[in-house]
Design a protein around this motif. Structure first.
Motif, PDB file in Angstrom:
ATOM      1  N   GLY A  70     -27.396  23.952  93.219  1.00  0.00           N
ATOM      2  CA  GLY A  70     -25.974  23.958  93.519  1.00  0.00           C
ATOM      3  C   GLY A  70     -25.258  25.087  92.796  1.00  0.00           C
ATOM      4  O   GLY A  70     -25.792  25.710  91.877  1.00  0.00           O
ATOM      5  N   SER A  71     -24.028  25.342  93.202  1.00  0.00           N
ATOM      6  CA  SER A  71     -23.285  26.457  92.601  1.00  0.00           C
ATOM      7  C   SER A  71     -22.947  26.197  91.136  1.00  0.00           C
ATOM      8  O   SER A  71     -22.861  27.140  90.345  1.00  0.00           O
ATOM      9  N   HIS A  72     -22.793  24.934  90.751  1.00  0.00           N
ATOM     10  CA  HIS A  72     -22.519  24.629  89.344  1.00  0.00           C
ATOM     11  C   HIS A  72     -23.714  24.994  88.474  1.00  0.00           C
ATOM     12  O   HIS A  72     -23.555  25.507  87.368  1.00  0.00           O
ATOM     13  N   ARG A  73     -24.906  24.745  88.982  1.00  0.00           N
ATOM     14  CA  ARG A  73     -26.121  25.077  88.245  1.00  0.00           C
ATOM     15  C   ARG A  73     -26.290  26.600  88.150  1.00  0.00           C
ATOM     16  O   ARG A  73     -26.758  27.112  87.153  1.00  0.00           O
ATOM     17  N   VAL A  74     -25.888  27.312  89.197  1.00  0.00           N
ATOM     18  CA  VAL A  74     -25.961  28.773  89.183  1.00  0.00           C
ATOM     19  C   VAL A  74     -24.979  29.318  88.163  1.00  0.00           C
ATOM     20  O   VAL A  74     -25.297  30.232  87.406  1.00  0.00           O
ATOM     21  N   ARG A  75     -23.795  28.733  88.124  1.00  0.00           N
ATOM     22  CA  ARG A  75     -22.768  29.201  87.206  1.00  0.00           C
ATOM     23  C   ARG A  75     -23.159  29.024  85.756  1.00  0.00           C
ATOM     24  O   ARG A  75     -22.854  29.847  84.913  1.00  0.00           O
ATOM     25  N   ARG A  76     -23.838  27.917  85.484  1.00  0.00           N
ATOM     26  CA  ARG A  76     -24.154  27.620  84.096  1.00  0.00           C
ATOM     27  C   ARG A  76     -25.572  27.073  83.988  1.00  0.00           C
ATOM     28  O   ARG A  76     -25.776  25.878  83.769  1.00  0.00           O
ATOM     29  N   PRO A  77     -26.571  27.952  84.115  1.00  0.00           N
ATOM     30  CA  PRO A  77     -27.946  27.464  83.972  1.00  0.00           C
ATOM     31  C   PRO A  77     -28.214  27.044  82.530  1.00  0.00           C
ATOM     32  O   PRO A  77     -27.588  27.576  81.605  1.00  0.00           O
ATOM     33  N   PRO A  78     -29.099  26.115  82.315  1.00  0.00           N
ATOM     34  CA  PRO A  78     -29.374  25.661  80.950  1.00  0.00           C
ATOM     35  C   PRO A  78     -30.022  26.764  80.126  1.00  0.00           C
ATOM     36  O   PRO A  78     -30.763  27.576  80.634  1.00  0.00           O
ATOM     37  N   ASN A  79     -29.724  26.766  78.825  1.00  0.00           N
ATOM     38  CA  ASN A  79     -30.372  27.731  77.959  1.00  0.00           C
ATOM     39  C   ASN A  79     -31.517  27.074  77.210  1.00  0.00           C
ATOM     40  O   ASN A  79     -31.694  25.867  77.262  1.00  0.00           O
ATOM     41  N   ALA A  80     -32.297  27.852  76.468  1.00  0.00           N
ATOM     42  CA  ALA A  80     -33.488  27.371  75.809  1.00  0.00           C
ATOM     43  C   ALA A  80     -33.217  26.397  74.691  1.00  0.00           C
ATOM     44  O   ALA A  80     -34.057  25.596  74.315  1.00  0.00           O
ATOM     45  N   ASP A  81     -31.999  26.455  74.150  1.00  0.00           N
ATOM     46  CA  ASP A  81     -31.701  25.584  73.031  1.00  0.00           C
ATOM     47  C   ASP A  81     -31.391  24.155  73.427  1.00  0.00           C
ATOM     48  O   ASP A  81     -31.614  23.234  72.666  1.00  0.00           O
ATOM     49  N   HIS A  82     -30.856  23.937  74.623  1.00  0.00           N
ATOM     50  CA  HIS A  82     -30.385  22.598  74.975  1.00  0.00           C
ATOM     51  C   HIS A  82     -31.184  21.910  76.055  1.00  0.00           C
ATOM     52  O   HIS A  82     -30.894  20.775  76.391  1.00  0.00           O
ATOM     53  N   GLY A  83     -32.116  22.629  76.641  1.00  0.00           N
ATOM     54  CA  GLY A  83     -32.884  21.986  77.683  1.00  0.00           C
ATOM     55  C   GLY A  83     -32.163  21.879  78.980  1.00  0.00           C
ATOM     56  O   GLY A  83     -31.077  22.402  79.158  1.00  0.00           O
TER      57      GLY A  83
END
Length: 84
Positions: A70-83
């Protein structure tokens, strides 16, 4: 720097001396699972190829390639620190 089984100082006292929060001392980073890594790589490739795409266009482009995102996931993909 901080010794868990120090004979005189507790972990709390050692953390206080080096001005480190105990939560930072006990923190264990979470790795990225394979699915998330595929998504992040696909987003990066799409944005590199089409830098003028917005999050909705990238999401639609990836869905055409079979990546359900989804576009929300594209906007803010998870980073390595938080999973994920």
């Amino acid at each position: 720097m901080i010794v868990r089984d120090h004979p005189c100082l507790t972990v709390s006292q050692q953390c206080r001396l080096v001005k480190l929060s105990r939560s930072t001392f006990y923190y264990a980073p979470i790795g990225i699972d394979d699915e998330t890594l595929v998504e992040i790589t696909a987003i990066d490739k799409a944005f590199t190829k089409y830098p003028f795409f917005g999050s909705r266009q990238i999401a639609a482009y990836l869905r055409r390639d079979g990546i359900r995102i989804g576009s929300h996931r594209v906007r803010r993909p998870p980073n390595a620190d938080h999973g994920p």
